[in-house]
Design a protein around this motif. Structure first.
Motif, PDB file in Angstrom:
ATOM      1  N   SER A  34      47.284  43.571  36.074  1.00  0.00           N
ATOM      2  CA  SER A  34      47.912  44.656  36.818  1.00  0.00           C
ATOM      3  C   SER A  34      47.858  45.973  36.038  1.00  0.00           C
ATOM      4  N   THR A  35      47.993  45.919  34.711  1.00  0.00           N
ATOM      5  CA  THR A  35      47.928  47.190  33.983  1.00  0.00           C
ATOM      6  C   THR A  35      46.529  47.795  34.108  1.00  0.00           C
ATOM      7  N   GLU A  36      45.547  46.958  34.205  1.00  0.00           N
ATOM      8  CA  GLU A  36      44.202  47.486  34.390  1.00  0.00           C
ATOM      9  C   GLU A  36      44.083  48.173  35.742  1.00  0.00           C
ATOM     10  N   ALA A  37      44.751  47.587  36.731  1.00  0.00           N
ATOM     11  CA  ALA A  37      44.647  48.148  38.078  1.00  0.00           C
ATOM     12  C   ALA A  37      45.332  49.510  38.159  1.00  0.00           C
ATOM     13  N   GLU A 126      47.660  60.720  36.096  1.00  0.00           N
ATOM     14  CA  GLU A 126      47.980  59.301  36.221  1.00  0.00           C
ATOM     15  C   GLU A 126      48.819  59.141  37.485  1.00  0.00           C
ATOM     16  N   PRO A 127      48.141  59.008  38.618  1.00  0.00           N
ATOM     17  CA  PRO A 127      48.805  59.162  39.915  1.00  0.00           C
ATOM     18  C   PRO A 127      49.786  58.039  40.248  1.00  0.00           C
ATOM     19  N   GLY A 128      50.959  58.451  40.706  1.00  0.00           N
ATOM     20  CA  GLY A 128      51.967  57.494  41.146  1.00  0.00           C
ATOM     21  C   GLY A 128      51.488  56.723  42.366  1.00  0.00           C
ATOM     22  N   CYS A 129      50.769  57.413  43.271  1.00  0.00           N
ATOM     23  CA  CYS A 129      50.287  56.750  44.484  1.00  0.00           C
ATOM     24  C   CYS A 129      49.374  55.591  44.125  1.00  0.00           C
ATOM     25  N   ALA A 130      48.498  55.820  43.140  1.00  0.00           N
ATOM     26  CA  ALA A 130      47.541  54.777  42.767  1.00  0.00           C
ATOM     27  C   ALA A 130      48.256  53.586  42.144  1.00  0.00           C
ATOM     28  N   SER A 131      49.305  53.872  41.364  1.00  0.00           N
ATOM     29  CA  SER A 131      50.003  52.763  40.712  1.00  0.00           C
ATOM     30  C   SER A 131      50.842  51.988  41.709  1.00  0.00           C
ATOM     31  N   ALA A 132      51.271  52.656  42.787  1.00  0.00           N
ATOM     32  CA  ALA A 132      52.102  51.962  43.768  1.00  0.00           C
ATOM     33  C   ALA A 132      51.262  51.170  44.756  1.00  0.00           C
ATOM     34  N   TYR A 138      43.575  53.724  46.087  1.00  0.00           N
ATOM     35  CA  TYR A 138      43.453  55.030  45.425  1.00  0.00           C
ATOM     36  C   TYR A 138      42.629  54.910  44.151  1.00  0.00           C
ATOM     37  N   THR A 139      41.817  55.903  43.908  1.00  0.00           N
ATOM     38  CA  THR A 139      41.007  55.935  42.688  1.00  0.00           C
ATOM     39  C   THR A 139      41.181  57.289  42.026  1.00  0.00           C
ATOM     40  N   LYS A 140      41.485  57.266  40.745  1.00  0.00           N
ATOM     41  CA  LYS A 140      41.461  58.508  39.974  1.00  0.00           C
ATOM     42  C   LYS A 140      40.044  58.655  39.446  1.00  0.00           C
ATOM     43  N   THR A 141      39.335  59.656  39.936  1.00  0.00           N
ATOM     44  CA  THR A 141      37.937  59.806  39.539  1.00  0.00           C
ATOM     45  C   THR A 141      37.850  60.550  38.209  1.00  0.00           C
ATOM     46  N   PRO A 142      36.825  60.269  37.420  1.00  0.00           N
ATOM     47  CA  PRO A 142      36.651  60.983  36.147  1.00  0.00           C
ATOM     48  C   PRO A 142      36.478  62.487  36.362  1.00  0.00           C
ATOM     49  N   GLU A 143      36.068  62.881  37.572  1.00  0.00           N
ATOM     50  CA  GLU A 143      35.876  64.313  37.853  1.00  0.00           C
ATOM     51  C   GLU A 143      37.197  65.017  38.129  1.00  0.00           C
ATOM     52  N   GLY A 144      38.264  64.269  38.345  1.00  0.00           N
ATOM     53  CA  GLY A 144      39.555  64.900  38.567  1.00  0.00           C
ATOM     54  C   GLY A 144      40.264  64.494  39.845  1.00  0.00           C
ATOM     55  N   THR A 261      62.780  68.168  38.048  1.00  0.00           N
ATOM     56  CA  THR A 261      63.392  67.154  37.180  1.00  0.00           C
ATOM     57  C   THR A 261      62.398  66.055  36.827  1.00  0.00           C
ATOM     58  N   LEU A 262      61.119  66.325  37.043  1.00  0.00           N
ATOM     59  CA  LEU A 262      60.126  65.288  36.779  1.00  0.00           C
ATOM     60  C   LEU A 262      59.967  65.086  35.276  1.00  0.00           C
ATOM     61  N   PRO A 263      59.784  63.839  34.870  1.00  0.00           N
ATOM     62  CA  PRO A 263      59.576  63.582  33.445  1.00  0.00           C
ATOM     63  C   PRO A 263      58.160  63.981  33.035  1.00  0.00           C
ATOM     64  N   GLU A 264      57.963  64.139  31.744  1.00  0.00           N
ATOM     65  CA  GLU A 264      56.612  64.436  31.274  1.00  0.00           C
ATOM     66  C   GLU A 264      55.776  63.174  31.162  1.00  0.00           C
ATOM     67  N   LYS A 265      56.466  62.036  31.128  1.00  0.00           N
ATOM     68  CA  LYS A 265      55.728  60.772  31.089  1.00  0.00           C
ATOM     69  C   LYS A 265      55.171  60.492  32.478  1.00  0.00           C
ATOM     70  N   PRO A 266      54.022  59.863  32.569  1.00  0.00           N
ATOM     71  CA  PRO A 266      53.509  59.484  33.889  1.00  0.00           C
ATOM     72  C   PRO A 266      54.484  58.559  34.597  1.00  0.00           C
ATOM     73  N   LEU A 267      54.531  58.655  35.913  1.00  0.00           N
ATOM     74  CA  LEU A 267      55.478  57.834  36.666  1.00  0.00           C
ATOM     75  C   LEU A 267      55.200  56.351  36.460  1.00  0.00           C
ATOM     76  N   VAL A 268      53.939  56.023  36.260  1.00  0.00           N
ATOM     77  CA  VAL A 268      53.600  54.612  36.103  1.00  0.00           C
ATOM     78  C   VAL A 268      54.291  54.041  34.872  1.00  0.00           C
ATOM     79  N   GLU A 269      54.519  54.889  33.868  1.00  0.00           N
ATOM     80  CA  GLU A 269      55.223  54.432  32.667  1.00  0.00           C
ATOM     81  C   GLU A 269      56.653  54.027  33.004  1.00  0.00           C
ATOM     82  N   GLN A 270      57.251  54.780  33.935  1.00  0.00           N
ATOM     83  CA  GLN A 270      58.640  54.494  34.311  1.00  0.00           C
ATOM     84  C   GLN A 270      58.744  53.130  34.977  1.00  0.00           C
TER      85      GLN A 270
END
Lengths: 303, 172
Positions: A34-37, A126-132, A138-144, A261-270
């Motif tokens: 799952s962490t890979e995903a 590090e998109p929250g949508c992709a982690s959810a 969802y794909t985070k592309t290397p181009e952005g 109020t968003l954290p600086e850590k990616p949401l996936v970390e939370q």
């Protein structure tokens, strides 16, 4: 009697140990996959990734970006034409037929010059949508850009909940073919050497497209050279682990409805701590409860 | 049809800035705040046509702006108002007569010489031609005249007549 009991306990413990070991191994494999995903990875390896910079002080609310986006993505003609200002009466969100919208806010510095804020997907590092997303639509592309694949989506809409900017929109028109709709940073155009439609169309230079690292430098320069004009804050440089789309403004971002109020850590970390516990809980608890059940059953049998 | 439009817009970009009148006629009595350049020829009306695809070319009345502005630097940033400064000789024809009198504008470089009509690279920090034009206008025309910045219709009120192509698209 006593000995017998001890012997029984011993047996129970070793069985539990076996089950625990199985659960840990099983859980570990599940977590590993799952962490890979998730899009949870260091992005320093993508130094050339693209981004956008919105300068809120430049936007004049002409809605040319909305029109350009509509045409570039072949979206349906809007009910209200693009030169209509009545749309500013309400705060809008991107919809299935508008990947980007511009909202108007009062300007505390000058009442004659309202503020405008363009809203669209921020293409998080590090998109929250992709982690959810349970099906990796969802794909985070290397181009952005963060891209979405409707073919695998089954319409759970977790991404809509997970997005801290409330961007993904759902196409409610079709019940059988679920579809999330959001900005793609004109990935197709960019892949062919083009410029995202909104950035190309903006007459005021409020939206700039380029390498993210260049845009950070550009934003810093602007802020440094015009300290009276800008706040010393590049929104999106660090928010939720950084976004591809960044903003500079003359008023605090909270005044133009940015979440502050968003954290600086990616949401996936939370969510990772909790999410990685889920497979473990799912494997251990049934075994544990079955054992409890079995143990109590045995006692009752004896009595 | 599309090719024709592309060709027209390419031509429009090429000849983005084309002085229509005023080659020989000085600003005469219209210039109050700014004295007319001694040897220079100041354009009266300039036609800006680089975005002719969506809108008809914009007729920019230079003469009336000269009379309203407090100086050339209000719009032209070549005199070091925080922008990249250029060598005098890049704009001014410096010859014997220029040294005898005060240096007057002999040639103002067209915006398009530095501001490219194509989308500029972000790291240059230099806006493209379209943005450079608009920012020059928005410095004053924002929120007051023509309701630019308050109403999307302000663009049409102020300068832009929807072009033939835009009109065609509107028709069902």
């Amino acid at each position: 009697m006593k000995e017998e009991g001890n012997g029984k306990n011993k047996g129970a413990v070793s069985r539990r140990e076996l089950l625990q070991a199985m659960a840990v191994v099983g859980g570990a494999t599940l977590i590993g996959s799952s962490t890979e995903a998730f899009a949870d990875r260091k992005l320093s390896g993508w130094p050339d990734r693209r981004g956008m910079l919105t300068d809120l002080t430049e936007c004049v609310g002409c809605r040319t970006c909305e029109k350009a986006c509509n045409q570039a993505n072949r979206l349906p003609e809007p009910e209200v034409p693009f030169d209509e200002k009545s749309v500013f009466d309400n705060k809008r969100r991107p919809t299935a037929s508008a990947y980007t919208v511009v909202n108007r806010y009062d300007n505390p510095k000058s009442s004659g010059q309202p503020l405008y804020r363009k809203v669209q997907c921020n293409h998080c590092n590090e998109p929250g949508c992709a982690s959810a997303c349970p099906v990796k639509a969802y794909t985070k592309t290397p181009e952005g850009p963060v891209l979405y694949n409707a073919d695998v989506c089954f319409g759970c809409r977790y991404c809509m909940v997970a997005c801290p900017f409330m961007v993904p929109a759902y196409d409610y028109e079709s019940a059988l073919e679920p579809r999330i709709v959001k900005c793609t940073m004109c990935h197709g155009r960019v892949a062919n050497g083009g410029i995202p439609a909104c950035a190309e169309a903006c007459p005021a230079g409020a939206v700039t497209f380029g390498k993210r690292s260049d845009l950070v430098a550009l934003a810093r320069n602007k802020v440094r050279n015009n300290p009276d004009r800008y706040l010393d804050h590049i929104y999106g440089e660090y928010e939720v682990g950084g976004t591809s789309w960044m903003y500079i403004s003359g008023v605090p971002f909270g005044q133009v409805d940015f979440p502050t109020t968003l954290p600086e850590k990616p949401l996936v970390e939370q969510a990772k701590g909790f999410l990685s516990a889920v497979p473990l809980v799912l494997t251990i608890w049934p075994a544990l409860l079955t054992m409890c059940y079995a143990a109590t059953q045995n006692k009752e049998d004896k009595e | 049809m599309k090719k024709v439009i592309i060709a027209i817009s390419a031509l429009a970009i090429l000849f983005g800035v084309s002085p229509v009148t005023g080659a020989g006629s000085g600003p005469g009595g219209t210039a109050k705040a700014v004295p007319p350049p001694a040897g220079g020829k100041m354009p009266q009306v300039i036609v800006l046509g680089s975005i002719a695809k969506t809108y008809d070319p914009v007729k920019f009345n230079h003469a009336s702006h000269v009379s309203n502005a407090s100086g050339c630097a209000d719009c032209h940033h070549q005199h070091g108002n925080g922008q990249q400064s250029l060598a005098c000789g890049e704009c001014h024809a410096i010859d014997a007569s220029a040294f005898k009198k005060s240096v007057r504008l002999a040639k103002m470089r067209p915006c398009g010489e530095c501001h490219s009509a194509s989308y500029p690279a972000a790291d240059s920090g230099r806006p493209g031609l379209k943005v450079a034009y608009h920012r020059a206008c928005f410095k004053c025309h924002r929120g007051d005249v023509g309701s630019v910045g308050q109403d999307p219709k302000g663009c049409v009120e102020m300068c832009h007549v929807p072009g033939a192509q835009a009109k065609l698209e509107k028709k069902p």
